[in-house]
Design an enzyme around this catalytic site. Structure first.
Site, short mmCIF file in Angstrom:
data_model
loop_
_atom_site.label_atom_id
_atom_site.label_comp_id
_atom_site.label_asym_id
_atom_site.label_seq_id
_atom_site.Cartn_x
_atom_site.Cartn_y
_atom_site.Cartn_z
N LYS A 49 0.84 -1.21 0.00
CA LYS A 49 0.00 0.00 0.00
C LYS A 49 0.87 1.25 0.00
O LYS A 49 0.59 2.22 -0.72
CB LYS A 49 -0.94 -0.02 1.22
CG LYS A 49 -2.02 -1.09 1.11
CD LYS A 49 -2.75 -1.34 2.42
CE LYS A 49 -3.60 -2.61 2.32
NZ LYS A 49 -4.20 -3.03 3.58
N GLN A 93 -5.21 -2.34 9.87
CA GLN A 93 -4.77 -3.58 9.22
C GLN A 93 -5.23 -4.77 10.06
O GLN A 93 -4.91 -4.85 11.25
CB GLN A 93 -3.24 -3.56 9.09
CG GLN A 93 -2.68 -4.67 8.22
CD GLN A 93 -3.07 -4.53 6.74
OE1 GLN A 93 -3.10 -3.44 6.20
NE2 GLN A 93 -3.36 -5.64 6.09
N ASP A 116 -11.74 1.59 3.95
CA ASP A 116 -11.83 0.14 3.80
C ASP A 116 -13.29 -0.32 3.76
O ASP A 116 -13.58 -1.48 3.48
CB ASP A 116 -11.13 -0.57 4.98
CG ASP A 116 -9.83 -1.25 4.56
OD1 ASP A 116 -9.58 -1.36 3.34
OD2 ASP A 116 -9.07 -1.68 5.44
#
Ligand code: NAD
Length: 288
Positions: A49, A93, A116
């Site tokens: 990322k 994450q 997300d």
């Protein structure tokens, strides 16, 4: 001949579009990634990322905590990032260490920064088919199929896997796109009977080689979301490490209409889609 649905060409074109857009902005779109602990696979995903963000001119802040950090401290950091107008997107994450309440932590993210698409607000919007952030993997699959001209409206889509991260949001999204969706899972009684009926099979199980020649039919499009390491460590970019999907690629690839490779299929699309969501967040935050 089978069409290979590679992610890289799609990613490259769309990455250029994002980079051009960012060049013309007054400030850099900024993504904060929260990592708790030092799982090697998570670090590899975060590095991918960071690399992509760097390539398109976005800023990626990597906020690291040790694996014993308390929920309060992580939540307090997210609240701080929520209030910071220079940060446009925040992701946590996952997986988190088991001592932490994942739902509570993710739900701290301000809905307008939830790139997300995993907070309960985003999931409710998706459930109701209202405008919101689509989880990156789901958005990536949709973009990939659209790029290669694969029609989804009215098609029979079988999603294998029902996780909150991939299977469920993907099944919901395709339902809203007027596909006829069947969700299969580990307790599905006769998987091949279900998959053979599909026009499009989307597999996200984490079980290497689950989908074999016995599960497919010639007219089908196969989307393999699985990322599994066989005999090594995880990082798509590193040659020695072997990454395989959930589909027995070699035995299936010549039997179907189209198939995504692993690596190089859905995985690269997921990173792209996260940053497309970030740009959407940036635009929405600057429109008010
Ligand atoms: P998960 O473990 O949360 O869920 C797995 C799902 O698969 C479950 O719903 C389970 O019921 C189902 N399943 C397990 N065994 C099965 C079987 N034998 N038959 C049918 N269904 C079965 O996993 P997840 O987070 O959804 O991830 C799945 C895979 O996708 C993993 O390999 C993961 O690394 C990968 N992944 C890839 C991306 C990407 O960008 N390509 C993104 C997220 C996850």
């Amino acid at each position: 001949m089978t069409m290979l649905l590679k992610g890289a060409p799609v990613r490259d074109v769309r990455a250029d579009t994002l980079a051009q857009k960012i060049k013309n902005l007054t400030e850099k779109p900024t993504l904060a990634i929260i990592q708790v602990g030092k799982r090697e696979d998570s670090t590899a995903y975060i590095n991918a990322k960071k690399k992509f963000g760097n390539k398109i001119g976005a800023t990626v802040l990597h906020v690291e905590f040790n694996e014993h950090e308390t929920e309060e401290v992580v939540i307090s950091k997210i609240s701080e990032l929520n209030a910071d107008v220079s940060v446009h997107g925040i992701i946590v994450q996952i997986p988190l260490p088991p001592s932490l309440n994942k739902e509570k932590i993710i739900d701290t993210i301000a809905p307008e920064k939830d790139v997300d698409g995993l907070t309960s607000t985003s999931l409710k919007l998706l459930w109701e088919n209202k405008k919101g952030f689509i989880p990156a993997t789901t958005r990536g699959i949709a973009t990939l199929l659209s790029h290669y001209g694969i029609e989804i409206q009215g098609k029979r889509v079988v999603v294998v896997g029902r996780s909150a991260l991939v299977g469920k949001p993907t099944a919901l999204y395709f339902t809203h796109q007027n596909s006829t969706v069947t969700v299969c899972h580990s307790k599905t009684l006769n998987l091949s009977e279900e998959t053979k009926r599909a026009d499009i099979i989307i597999v996200a199980t984490g079980k290497p080689g689950l989908i074999t020649k016995n599960h497919v039919a010639p007219h089908q499009v196969i989307v393999d979301v699985g990322i599994n390491t066989v005999g090594g460590k995880l990082e798509e970019e590193v040659g020695e490490r072997k990454i395989v999907g959930d589909v027995a690629f070699d035995e299936v690839k010549d039997l179907v209409r189209a198939i995504t490779p692993v690596p190089g299929g859905v995985g690269v699309m997921t990173v792209l889609s996260l940053f497309e969501n970030l740009l959407d967040a940036y635009d929405a935050q600057h429109a008010v």
